[in-house]
Every structure is written in C-alpha cells, then in structure tokens.
Design a protein around this motif. Structure first.
Motif, short mmCIF file in Angstrom:
data_model
loop_
_atom_site.label_atom_id
_atom_site.label_comp_id
_atom_site.label_asym_id
_atom_site.label_seq_id
_atom_site.Cartn_x
_atom_site.Cartn_y
_atom_site.Cartn_z
N GLU A 5 0.83 -1.21 0.00
CA GLU A 5 0.00 0.00 0.00
C GLU A 5 0.86 1.25 0.00
OE1 GLU A 5 -2.36 -0.67 3.43
OE2 GLU A 5 -3.89 -1.81 2.36
N MET A 6 1.99 1.23 0.73
CA MET A 6 2.89 2.38 0.77
C MET A 6 3.49 2.64 -0.61
SD MET A 6 4.83 1.99 4.41
CE MET A 6 5.92 3.34 4.06
N ALA A 7 3.89 1.58 -1.31
CA ALA A 7 4.46 1.75 -2.64
C ALA A 7 3.44 2.39 -3.57
CB ALA A 7 4.93 0.41 -3.19
N LYS A 8 2.21 1.92 -3.51
CA LYS A 8 1.17 2.48 -4.38
C LYS A 8 0.85 3.93 -4.01
CE LYS A 8 -1.07 -1.52 -6.19
NZ LYS A 8 -1.45 -1.37 -7.56
N ALA A 9 0.96 4.27 -2.75
CA ALA A 9 0.66 5.63 -2.32
C ALA A 9 1.62 6.64 -2.94
CB ALA A 9 0.70 5.72 -0.80
N SER A 10 2.85 6.22 -3.28
CA SER A 10 3.83 7.14 -3.84
C SER A 10 3.87 7.10 -5.37
CB SER A 10 5.22 6.83 -3.28
OG SER A 10 5.63 5.55 -3.72
N GLU A 11 3.01 6.31 -5.99
CA GLU A 11 2.96 6.23 -7.45
C GLU A 11 1.91 7.16 -8.01
OE1 GLU A 11 2.26 2.16 -8.48
OE2 GLU A 11 4.23 1.52 -7.81
N THR A 12 2.06 7.44 -9.30
CA THR A 12 1.07 8.23 -10.00
C THR A 12 0.87 7.63 -11.39
OG1 THR A 12 0.40 10.47 -10.59
CG2 THR A 12 2.71 9.90 -10.97
N ARG A 13 -0.17 8.00 -12.04
CA ARG A 13 -0.47 7.51 -13.39
C ARG A 13 -0.25 8.65 -14.39
NH1 ARG A 13 -0.02 2.58 -12.15
NH2 ARG A 13 -1.55 1.77 -10.71
N ILE A 14 0.25 8.30 -15.56
CA ILE A 14 0.44 9.27 -16.63
C ILE A 14 -0.36 8.78 -17.83
CG2 ILE A 14 2.08 10.41 -18.15
CD1 ILE A 14 4.26 9.77 -16.08
N PRO A 15 -1.46 9.44 -18.15
CA PRO A 15 -2.26 8.99 -19.30
C PRO A 15 -1.51 9.21 -20.60
CG PRO A 15 -3.42 10.68 -18.03
CD PRO A 15 -2.04 10.58 -17.47
N VAL A 16 -1.40 8.17 -21.41
CA VAL A 16 -0.78 8.25 -22.73
C VAL A 16 -1.61 7.43 -23.71
CG1 VAL A 16 1.58 8.58 -21.84
CG2 VAL A 16 0.75 6.28 -22.32
N SER A 17 -1.42 7.69 -24.98
CA SER A 17 -2.14 6.92 -25.99
C SER A 17 -1.58 5.50 -26.04
CB SER A 17 -1.96 7.57 -27.37
OG SER A 17 -0.61 7.45 -27.79
N LYS A 18 -2.34 4.61 -26.63
CA LYS A 18 -1.88 3.23 -26.76
C LYS A 18 -0.61 3.16 -27.60
CE LYS A 18 -6.28 0.99 -25.99
NZ LYS A 18 -7.29 0.06 -26.47
N GLU A 19 -0.50 4.02 -28.60
CA GLU A 19 0.70 4.05 -29.45
C GLU A 19 1.92 4.47 -28.64
OE1 GLU A 19 3.28 3.93 -32.78
OE2 GLU A 19 1.43 2.92 -32.24
N THR A 20 1.77 5.50 -27.80
CA THR A 20 2.90 5.94 -26.97
C THR A 20 3.29 4.85 -25.99
OG1 THR A 20 2.30 8.26 -27.20
CG2 THR A 20 3.67 7.68 -25.31
N ARG A 21 2.31 4.20 -25.39
CA ARG A 21 2.62 3.10 -24.47
C ARG A 21 3.37 2.00 -25.20
NH1 ARG A 21 0.95 -1.89 -22.88
NH2 ARG A 21 1.14 -2.37 -20.68
N ARG A 22 2.97 1.69 -26.43
CA ARG A 22 3.64 0.66 -27.21
C ARG A 22 5.09 1.06 -27.48
NH1 ARG A 22 5.41 -0.27 -31.94
NH2 ARG A 22 4.67 1.67 -32.84
N LEU A 23 5.32 2.32 -27.81
CA LEU A 23 6.67 2.80 -28.07
C LEU A 23 7.56 2.72 -26.82
CD1 LEU A 23 5.82 5.89 -30.29
CD2 LEU A 23 6.99 3.80 -31.03
#
Length: 59
Positions: A5-23
C-alpha cells in the motif's frame, strides 16, 4: 499501512495513448520497470536539441 500500500501511495499515473505506451514498452529490456525506461529516456533527452530539429523535414 502495509508495504504494498505504501508503494502504491507514492505512485502516479500518466495517461498516454496506446501508441505511446507501445513505443515506451518497446524500449523495456529484461525486468526493467516503466520507471527505469522513462528515467533513462529523460536523462538522454535534450530539449534544446529537440527544439532545434523540430522544423526539419524527416523524409
């Protein structure tokens, strides 16, 4: 708070397109995390150089 839970508390999400994620994913090697790949990319990125080449034709 548990360790996971502590590890997840310090994470964040960065929305990107599927193409960028693939790259980005294509740059991963072995057991690398996205964190590792993104840090390496940022360390190698030179914004001044990128700006200088922005107007070039890449045909």
């Amino acid at each position: 708070m548990r360790r996971k839970e502590m590890a997840k508390a310090s994470e964040t999400r960065i929305p990107v397109s599927k193409e960028t994620r693939r790259l980005v994913k294509s740059q991963k090697r072995g057991g690398q995390r996205y964190e590792d790949v993104l840090r390496r990319m940022v360390e190698q990125y030179d914004p001044d150089e990128a700006t200088a080449h922005a107007g070039e034709d890449n045909d």
